[in-house]
Design a protein around this motif. Sequence first.
Motif, PDB file in Angstrom:
ATOM      1  N   GLY A  29       0.773  -1.241   0.000  1.00  0.00           N
ATOM      2  CA  GLY A  29       0.000   0.000   0.000  1.00  0.00           C
ATOM      3  C   GLY A  29       0.799   1.283   0.000  1.00  0.00           C
ATOM      4  O   GLY A  29       0.224   2.363   0.189  1.00  0.00           O
ATOM      5  N   LYS A  30       2.110   1.237  -0.248  1.00  0.00           N
ATOM      6  CA  LYS A  30       2.919   2.459  -0.245  1.00  0.00           C
ATOM      7  C   LYS A  30       3.001   3.058  -1.654  1.00  0.00           C
ATOM      8  O   LYS A  30       3.195   2.345  -2.630  1.00  0.00           O
ATOM      9  CB  LYS A  30       4.325   2.161   0.274  1.00  0.00           C
ATOM     10  CG  LYS A  30       4.355   1.752   1.751  1.00  0.00           C
ATOM     11  CD  LYS A  30       5.771   1.502   2.212  1.00  0.00           C
ATOM     12  CE  LYS A  30       5.790   1.103   3.683  1.00  0.00           C
ATOM     13  NZ  LYS A  30       7.172   0.812   4.153  1.00  0.00           N
ATOM     14  N   TRP A  31       2.868   4.383  -1.716  1.00  0.00           N
ATOM     15  CA  TRP A  31       2.924   5.066  -3.005  1.00  0.00           C
ATOM     16  C   TRP A  31       4.378   5.289  -3.428  1.00  0.00           C
ATOM     17  O   TRP A  31       5.266   5.430  -2.598  1.00  0.00           O
ATOM     18  CB  TRP A  31       2.235   6.434  -2.914  1.00  0.00           C
ATOM     19  CG  TRP A  31       0.760   6.386  -2.640  1.00  0.00           C
ATOM     20  CD1 TRP A  31       0.130   6.665  -1.466  1.00  0.00           C
ATOM     21  CD2 TRP A  31      -0.265   6.043  -3.572  1.00  0.00           C
ATOM     22  NE1 TRP A  31      -1.226   6.516  -1.592  1.00  0.00           N
ATOM     23  CE2 TRP A  31      -1.504   6.136  -2.883  1.00  0.00           C
ATOM     24  CE3 TRP A  31      -0.270   5.655  -4.917  1.00  0.00           C
ATOM     25  CZ2 TRP A  31      -2.715   5.872  -3.497  1.00  0.00           C
ATOM     26  CZ3 TRP A  31      -1.485   5.389  -5.523  1.00  0.00           C
ATOM     27  CH2 TRP A  31      -2.687   5.499  -4.818  1.00  0.00           C
ATOM     28  N   TYR A  32       4.611   5.344  -4.752  1.00  0.00           N
ATOM     29  CA  TYR A  32       5.914   5.710  -5.289  1.00  0.00           C
ATOM     30  C   TYR A  32       5.698   6.426  -6.625  1.00  0.00           C
ATOM     31  O   TYR A  32       4.683   6.235  -7.305  1.00  0.00           O
ATOM     32  CB  TYR A  32       6.829   4.488  -5.457  1.00  0.00           C
ATOM     33  CG  TYR A  32       6.304   3.423  -6.384  1.00  0.00           C
ATOM     34  CD1 TYR A  32       6.639   3.416  -7.745  1.00  0.00           C
ATOM     35  CD2 TYR A  32       5.466   2.408  -5.902  1.00  0.00           C
ATOM     36  CE1 TYR A  32       6.159   2.442  -8.600  1.00  0.00           C
ATOM     37  CE2 TYR A  32       4.975   1.423  -6.756  1.00  0.00           C
ATOM     38  CZ  TYR A  32       5.336   1.443  -8.105  1.00  0.00           C
ATOM     39  OH  TYR A  32       4.836   0.472  -8.952  1.00  0.00           O
ATOM     40  N   VAL A  33       6.650   7.274  -6.997  1.00  0.00           N
ATOM     41  CA  VAL A  33       6.536   8.096  -8.204  1.00  0.00           C
ATOM     42  C   VAL A  33       7.101   7.332  -9.399  1.00  0.00           C
ATOM     43  O   VAL A  33       8.225   6.822  -9.344  1.00  0.00           O
ATOM     44  CB  VAL A  33       7.296   9.423  -8.034  1.00  0.00           C
ATOM     45  CG1 VAL A  33       7.261  10.240  -9.326  1.00  0.00           C
ATOM     46  CG2 VAL A  33       6.706  10.238  -6.881  1.00  0.00           C
ATOM     47  N   THR A  34       6.326   7.284 -10.487  1.00  0.00           N
ATOM     48  CA  THR A  34       6.823   6.670 -11.720  1.00  0.00           C
ATOM     49  C   THR A  34       7.116   7.711 -12.800  1.00  0.00           C
ATOM     50  O   THR A  34       7.863   7.436 -13.731  1.00  0.00           O
ATOM     51  CB  THR A  34       5.819   5.643 -12.271  1.00  0.00           C
ATOM     52  OG1 THR A  34       4.583   6.307 -12.572  1.00  0.00           O
ATOM     53  CG2 THR A  34       5.556   4.539 -11.240  1.00  0.00           C
ATOM     54  N   ALA A  35       6.526   8.900 -12.689  1.00  0.00           N
ATOM     55  CA  ALA A  35       6.786   9.970 -13.664  1.00  0.00           C
ATOM     56  C   ALA A  35       6.409  11.310 -13.062  1.00  0.00           C
ATOM     57  O   ALA A  35       5.499  11.400 -12.231  1.00  0.00           O
ATOM     58  CB  ALA A  35       6.003   9.738 -14.956  1.00  0.00           C
ATOM     59  N   ASP A  36       7.127  12.363 -13.488  1.00  0.00           N
ATOM     60  CA  ASP A  36       6.894  13.733 -13.017  1.00  0.00           C
ATOM     61  C   ASP A  36       7.037  14.633 -14.242  1.00  0.00           C
ATOM     62  O   ASP A  36       8.151  14.839 -14.734  1.00  0.00           O
ATOM     63  CB  ASP A  36       7.922  14.088 -11.939  1.00  0.00           C
ATOM     64  CG  ASP A  36       7.744  15.478 -11.349  1.00  0.00           C
ATOM     65  OD1 ASP A  36       7.026  16.291 -11.963  1.00  0.00           O
ATOM     66  OD2 ASP A  36       8.330  15.754 -10.292  1.00  0.00           O
ATOM     67  N   LYS A  37       5.908  15.135 -14.751  1.00  0.00           N
ATOM     68  CA  LYS A  37       5.909  15.879 -16.007  1.00  0.00           C
ATOM     69  C   LYS A  37       5.166  17.206 -15.864  1.00  0.00           C
ATOM     70  O   LYS A  37       4.421  17.396 -14.908  1.00  0.00           O
ATOM     71  CB  LYS A  37       5.247  15.047 -17.107  1.00  0.00           C
ATOM     72  CG  LYS A  37       5.970  13.745 -17.405  1.00  0.00           C
ATOM     73  CD  LYS A  37       5.265  12.961 -18.511  1.00  0.00           C
ATOM     74  CE  LYS A  37       6.018  11.686 -18.835  1.00  0.00           C
ATOM     75  NZ  LYS A  37       5.344  10.895 -19.909  1.00  0.00           N
ATOM     76  N   PRO A  38       5.362  18.129 -16.833  1.00  0.00           N
ATOM     77  CA  PRO A  38       4.601  19.383 -16.790  1.00  0.00           C
ATOM     78  C   PRO A  38       3.101  19.096 -16.892  1.00  0.00           C
ATOM     79  O   PRO A  38       2.686  18.174 -17.611  1.00  0.00           O
ATOM     80  CB  PRO A  38       5.084  20.136 -18.033  1.00  0.00           C
ATOM     81  CG  PRO A  38       6.374  19.505 -18.405  1.00  0.00           C
ATOM     82  CD  PRO A  38       6.275  18.083 -17.990  1.00  0.00           C
ATOM     83  N   ALA A  39       2.310  19.869 -16.180  1.00  0.00           N
ATOM     84  CA  ALA A  39       0.859  19.748 -16.294  1.00  0.00           C
ATOM     85  C   ALA A  39       0.423  20.203 -17.687  1.00  0.00           C
ATOM     86  O   ALA A  39       1.173  20.874 -18.397  1.00  0.00           O
ATOM     87  CB  ALA A  39       0.172  20.580 -15.218  1.00  0.00           C
ATOM     88  N   GLY A  40      -0.782  19.828 -18.064  1.00  0.00           N
ATOM     89  CA  GLY A  40      -1.298  20.240 -19.360  1.00  0.00           C
ATOM     90  C   GLY A  40      -1.287  21.749 -19.508  1.00  0.00           C
ATOM     91  O   GLY A  40      -1.636  22.475 -18.574  1.00  0.00           O
ATOM     92  N   GLN A  41      -0.849  22.248 -20.662  1.00  0.00           N
ATOM     93  CA  GLN A  41      -0.738  23.665 -20.980  1.00  0.00           C
ATOM     94  C   GLN A  41       0.383  24.380 -20.231  1.00  0.00           C
ATOM     95  O   GLN A  41       0.570  25.586 -20.411  1.00  0.00           O
ATOM     96  CB  GLN A  41      -2.067  24.404 -20.700  1.00  0.00           C
ATOM     97  CG  GLN A  41      -3.290  23.794 -21.359  1.00  0.00           C
ATOM     98  CD  GLN A  41      -3.135  23.688 -22.870  1.00  0.00           C
ATOM     99  OE1 GLN A  41      -2.738  24.649 -23.516  1.00  0.00           O
ATOM    100  NE2 GLN A  41      -3.437  22.520 -23.429  1.00  0.00           N
ATOM    101  N   ALA A  42       1.128  23.675 -19.387  1.00  0.00           N
ATOM    102  CA  ALA A  42       2.255  24.303 -18.679  1.00  0.00           C
ATOM    103  C   ALA A  42       3.531  24.090 -19.480  1.00  0.00           C
ATOM    104  O   ALA A  42       3.713  23.058 -20.132  1.00  0.00           O
ATOM    105  CB  ALA A  42       2.405  23.714 -17.279  1.00  0.00           C
TER     106      ALA A  42
END
Length: 397
Positions: free
Chosen positions: A121-134
């Motif tokens: 049940g632990k979260w982990y990051v798989t991707a970190d990208k600009p938000a839409g229109q950013a």
Amino acid sequence: MAGRRGVWSIGAVGLGLLLPLAGCGGPPADSARTEVQHLLDRRSAALLGHDETAYEATGTAAQYTRLRALPLAGWSYRVTDVRRTASGATADADLSYRVAGYDRAPVDARRTLTLGRTADGKWYVTADKPAGQAGQQLWDQGPVTAVKGTHSLVLGTGRTAAALRAYARLADRAVPAVSRAWGTDWSRHVVVLVPRSLQGMAGLLGSPASNYRGIAAVTTGEAGGSGRAPADRVVVNPEAYAILGDLGKQVVLTHETTHVATRAHTTAATPLWLSEGYADWIGYLGTGRTPTEAAPELTRAVQDGRPPSALPADKDFGFTSEPAELAQAYEGGWLACRMIADHWGTARLDAFYRAVGAHDRRAGAVEDALRKVLGTTPEAFTGQWRAYLRAQLSRTE
């Protein structure tokens, strides 16, 4: 959304209905958001502490590799929304970061993170990208290489440190040159971003690449200088910049550095002919370039009997304008500032720029500054400028 509580009140019956709901149906609805916030807090602390092992424990380490050369004084996320998916979740977050020694306040960027979840049940990051229109950040385009000059920080992707040092040398010459003309009431350093390509430049600015084709560099920042904005960024178009000669490259970086220096006095009241013309005026100082050499498009127009009837309008400076028209706008602004320096002196030019920017709106700003600082009217000034163009550009030098 946090901050909207209290829009409507709960009566005795409503409160009685609400209490049992809190104890059934599992954890509160925002528990995932809280857990993700804690995850990103740990991730941020690991990045700032240069702890790659701790960073990897929070998910993908690709961003760490891209960021490790960036000198950071701050890095934090504020999670604004979490949406569950079949494989995990997607989170929206506001990223705030500061480049050490250069940013007076955090740079803000909207990000979208993709999250997975372990069996326990632990979260982990798989991707970190600009938000839409950013717009993108430089590290979204690859590992960042950093070169620090005496007055500059040059950050690039797809560039060697040796290549970036060439930009730093030019920026280091630009900063004192601008200070000699404008004064020292600014940060006296500059951050230069050098992406891999024109497409990379467009990604950083969040606009189509076609808007910047043929534009060697632009400066981003907050007009008006509230003091809350971070340091401006000079964003280079490496394709257009590469075809310039040594003098042209220096003029471009001095021009953009002037925008950084004058930002606090450049407001909605400042017309582009003044802000761009003044930046070119400082850019060309001491270069020995004559008006006909520095203003070829306007020279051609004047010598063909097609001189402009009015100072360039803001729309004439649009990046989507015809190249010849865009060049004429910049050249016309430069010659207007050069004329002020020639006829009234450089101190009056400086005072005129600041006086225009001191107004809170465009209407009346130039007219008032012309009257108070230069002792003239818009009509007389325009007539004098047109005569100056004919005198400077009609002759062969």
